[in-house]
Write an enzyme that holds these catalytic residues in place. Structure first.
Site, PDB file in Angstrom:
ATOM      1  N   GLU A 270       2.377 -15.580   0.192  1.00  0.00           N
ATOM      2  CA  GLU A 270       1.232 -16.160   0.876  1.00  0.00           C
ATOM      3  C   GLU A 270       0.254 -16.714  -0.144  1.00  0.00           C
ATOM      4  O   GLU A 270       0.151 -16.207  -1.271  1.00  0.00           O
ATOM      5  CB  GLU A 270       0.503 -15.108   1.728  1.00  0.00           C
ATOM      6  CG  GLU A 270       1.212 -14.695   2.986  1.00  0.00           C
ATOM      7  CD  GLU A 270       0.415 -13.684   3.789  1.00  0.00           C
ATOM      8  OE1 GLU A 270      -0.638 -13.222   3.285  1.00  0.00           O
ATOM      9  OE2 GLU A 270       0.820 -13.354   4.906  1.00  0.00           O
TER      10      GLU A 270
ATOM     11  N   HIS B  88      -5.005  -3.140  -2.831  1.00  0.00           N
ATOM     12  CA  HIS B  88      -4.589  -3.448  -1.459  1.00  0.00           C
ATOM     13  C   HIS B  88      -4.567  -2.223  -0.551  1.00  0.00           C
ATOM     14  O   HIS B  88      -4.050  -2.292   0.556  1.00  0.00           O
ATOM     15  CB  HIS B  88      -3.222  -4.142  -1.443  1.00  0.00           C
ATOM     16  CG  HIS B  88      -3.142  -5.342  -2.321  1.00  0.00           C
ATOM     17  ND1 HIS B  88      -3.861  -6.491  -2.075  1.00  0.00           N
ATOM     18  CD2 HIS B  88      -2.459  -5.571  -3.473  1.00  0.00           C
ATOM     19  CE1 HIS B  88      -3.603  -7.376  -3.022  1.00  0.00           C
ATOM     20  NE2 HIS B  88      -2.768  -6.844  -3.877  1.00  0.00           N
TER      21      HIS B  88
ATOM     22  N   ARG C  32       1.238   0.597  15.620  1.00  0.00           N
ATOM     23  CA  ARG C  32       1.011   2.044  15.633  1.00  0.00           C
ATOM     24  C   ARG C  32      -0.490   2.292  15.652  1.00  0.00           C
ATOM     25  O   ARG C  32      -1.296   1.355  15.587  1.00  0.00           O
ATOM     26  CB  ARG C  32       1.607   2.683  14.377  1.00  0.00           C
ATOM     27  CG  ARG C  32       1.107   2.025  13.092  1.00  0.00           C
ATOM     28  CD  ARG C  32       1.560   2.742  11.844  1.00  0.00           C
ATOM     29  NE  ARG C  32       1.351   1.977  10.635  1.00  0.00           N
ATOM     30  CZ  ARG C  32       0.201   1.845   9.992  1.00  0.00           C
ATOM     31  NH1 ARG C  32      -0.890   2.417  10.482  1.00  0.00           N
ATOM     32  NH2 ARG C  32       0.107   1.145   8.873  1.00  0.00           N
TER      33      ARG C  32
ATOM     34  N   LYS D 139       7.083  -8.923   8.481  1.00  0.00           N
ATOM     35  CA  LYS D 139       5.986  -9.872   8.352  1.00  0.00           C
ATOM     36  C   LYS D 139       6.425 -11.321   8.545  1.00  0.00           C
ATOM     37  O   LYS D 139       5.687 -12.134   9.117  1.00  0.00           O
ATOM     38  CB  LYS D 139       5.302  -9.687   7.001  1.00  0.00           C
ATOM     39  CG  LYS D 139       4.523  -8.372   6.882  1.00  0.00           C
ATOM     40  CD  LYS D 139       3.899  -8.226   5.522  1.00  0.00           C
ATOM     41  CE  LYS D 139       2.933  -7.037   5.476  1.00  0.00           C
ATOM     42  NZ  LYS D 139       3.575  -5.771   5.794  1.00  0.00           N
TER      43      LYS D 139
END
Length: 653
Positions: A200, A235, A297, A116
């Site tokens: 974040e 999440h 993917r 990430k």
């Protein structure tokens, strides 16, 4: 076209790939662990080969075993599915080095987008907007805590190599940062073998928007529009849909163009998904949507895109891997109607969504105009070794309201026993008025959790079960006396003064619910008067649903949930409500990660007592009521089996 493909995966996605490959005349080879020897995907493949014991690290996550199997079986290509090795760049390179076709993006693209922090750096350079945060190499607790303070709470801790909601924690205040970081790192290490994290800024009204992209080996890249995956829990996506509600055409064009730009920046080939986080406090606006990550993917939720575009994305993958150009150009891809997908998990919403394992003695999924992609069949078994998703239900409608209604109805028709599922929870989500209105963000479920997980039944299942039991009285238990002239079926319920009465023992989901039964009427006109023993009445029943099972246990389905009725209960038996006596049992085999309390300590309802790691996730076991820890048998690091008592609480304190 490829001649044969080895599927380096299991369950639902393996079956999905097999279906399309068969239509294209491509031979399929399944790999399987000892736990999956009799799984449907193994039986459906043209050939299958055992690669190891049940733990994923010794089978599906072992690159050497996958490659050895491909060589032994003479496979031309390897399809990784999703999860497991699908985003492992080293594995992709080893497949190519072995002279096989890798059905996925180039290893360089996986490396660029797989981590990430690196992916965000690439996007910044490419001019794609990203969320503010910390991507630094210094991973010390002190530095991370300091950076979180600079960003401003709430912050989101995310595993650098993460995905599927694993290794991700929202932190609301500084004092919670270090415990959340530790839990996040442990989960990331267990799932991805990499405990590094990034930070974040947490968007307070977030929407999860993602764009399906596809590239070929000739430099062409297109998008197949967006999906909205905002309905999440911890999440993890729960219901996905396409298109995104409330997105106007200008915003759609801007977001999809950014996704194509992201794919082009890394020379992308194959199926991929570019994920964005949107601040929906003022609706969906292009200037408030930021790049979050790219999944290199095929996604779990790819069927909703297939439903609204009429395209088979697995077929596209096989064509692109064969060297052919994309089947369609951008202006040929059309968006039609609305589609929604619900993920059916083997988990129990009543116990905090803890996974449920065991034999699928009864397993019925809806039929008709809803698409069902299932990993299992009746008679199969849900084991603790893998992700607990057992099926996906996908509905397509003319518009959003139509699709939501079809999905809710499909979820309500799910029948599974004795393994618990989230079907009723899904049905309530899809039929909730706020969801229908499109008022969805990633906090939707948390804000309405109590009403979404509350179990609610009409009297129909109970009356059907009681009616069945009374018929057995007529046929076997009472051949003489005041019962013998009564009809052998329920005729109705009315209060005309009991002529003969008795107590009937019954438990509902393990909880004692004794009944008072009376015969009413005279001559040939008999009926039953049925009340709870404490005097509470059942409402009148117009019809009785089908029940399944044999004495003494009956189970009845309604709205995606199931009730069990036992008319010969064992004294001291434990059912679903076993926690009501203070016993905290292990819901599945696993490892005790941490113990947060000590014997003699006072605890509050909902307080975490200990954390269990199973099915690649950490599960907090909480106090069912205010009380005192009377017994504590769990120790950190210990392995436990299902049903073992880990702690016991006494009420009060």
């Amino acid at each position: 076209m490829l001649s044969s493909v080895l599927i380096a995966n299991r369950g639902e996605i393996a079956r999905r790939i097999i279906r399309t490959a068969r239509e294209l005349g491509v031979a399929t080879i399944a790999v399987y662990s000892e736990a999956d020897a009799n799984a449907p995907f193994v039986l459906e493949a043209d050939a299958a080969i055992l690669i190891g014991p049940a733990p994923a690290k010794e089978s599906y996550l072992d690159p050497k075993k996958i490659l050895a199997a491909a060589k032994q079986m003479g496979a031309q290509a390897i399809h990784p599915g999703y999860g497991f090795l699908s985003e492992n760049a080293d594995f992709a390179q080893s497949v190519i080095d072995a002279g096989l076709v890798w059905i996925g993006p180039p290893p360089s693209a996986i490396r660029a987008m797989g981590l990430k922090d690196a992916a965000k750096a690439v996007m910044i350079k490419a001019g794609v907007p990203t969320t503010p945060g910390y991507l630094g190499e210094d991973q010390s607790v002190e530095r991370l805590a300091a950076e979180a303070g600079k960003i401003g709470y709430p912050v989101l801790i995310k595993a650098v190599a993460g995905g599927g909601g694993k290794g991700m924690r929202k932190v609301d205040k500084p004092e919670d940062f270090e415990p959340a970081l530790g839990s996040c790192r442990r989960e990331a290490a267990a799932s991805f073998g990499d405990d590094r994290v990034l930070l974040e800024k947490y968007v307070t009204h977030p929407r999860h928007i993602e764009v399906q992209v596809f590239g070929d080996q000739h430099g062409n890249v297109v998008h197949l529009f967006e999906r909205d995956c905002s309905l999440q829990r911890r999440h993890q996506k729960v219901i996905e849909e396409a298109p995104a509600p409330g997105m106007d055409e200008a915003t759609r064009q801007a977001v999809c163009a950014a996704a194509v730009k992201a794919a082009q920046a890394v020379g992308y080939v194959g199926a991929g998904t570019v994920e964005f986080i949107a601040d929906a406090s003022e609706g969906l606006r292009a200037d408030r949507i930021w790049f979050m990550e790219m999944n290199t993917r095929l996604q779990v939720e790819h069927p909703v895109t297939e439903m609204v575009t009429g395209q088979d994305l697995v077929e596209w993958q096989l064509l692109v891997a064969s060297g052919e150009p994309l089947p369609l150009e951008q202006d040929e891809i059309k968006l039609t109607g609305w589609a929604m997908e619900a993920r059916l998990y083997a988990e129990n919403p009543a116990t905090g969504f803890l996974p449920s394992t065991g034999k699928l003695k009864h397993f019925r999924l809806p039929e008709g105009d809803v698409r069902v992609d299932s990993a299992v069949e009746e008679g199969g078994e849900v084991t603790p070794f893998y992700d607990p998703m057992i099926a996906k239900l996908i509905a397509h409608g003319a518009d959003r309201e139509d699709a939501a209604q079809r999905l809710a109805e499909a979820c309500a028709l799910v029948e599974v026993w004795p393994v618990k599922t989230n079907a009723a929870f899904l049905a309530k989500c899809a039929s909730h008025p706020d969801f229908i209105d499109g008022a969805v963000d990633t906090g939707f479920i948390e804000a309405r959790l109590d009403e979404l997980v509350e179990r609610s039944f009409s009297d129909e299942p109970a009356m059907a079960a009681i009616g069945w039991r009374l018929e057995t009285f007529m046929e076997a238990d009472f051949k003489s006396g005041p019962w013998e002239s009564a009809p052998s079926r329920l005729l109705g319920f009315r209060m005309n003064g009991p002529r003969a009465a008795m107590d009937l023992p019954m438990t509902v989901d393990g909880v004692a619910t004794p009944l008072r039964i009376a015969l009413i009427g005279g001559g040939d006109d008999w009926s039953w008067d049925i009340k709870h023993k404490d005097g509470r009445e059942f409402s009148e029943v117009a019809r009785l649903p089908t029940t399944h099972g044999k004495t003494p246990l009956i189970y009845a389905f309604e709205g995606g949930d199931v009730q069990t009725f036992d008319f010969e209960p064992q004294v001291g038996g434990a059912g679903e409500g076993a926690a009501s006596d203070g016993a905290i049992l292990s819901p599945m085999p696993g490892k005790i990660v941490s113990v947060a309390v000590a014997a003699g300590e006072s605890v509050r309802k909902g307080q975490t007592l200990l954390t269990l790691e199973a099915m690649k996730m950490e599960h907090a076991l909480v106090a069912p009521f205010d009380g005192v820890v009377a017994e504590l048998a769990a120790t950190a690091g210990g392995q436990v089996s299902e049903g073992v008592m880990l702690a016991k609480l006494d009420a009060g304190g």
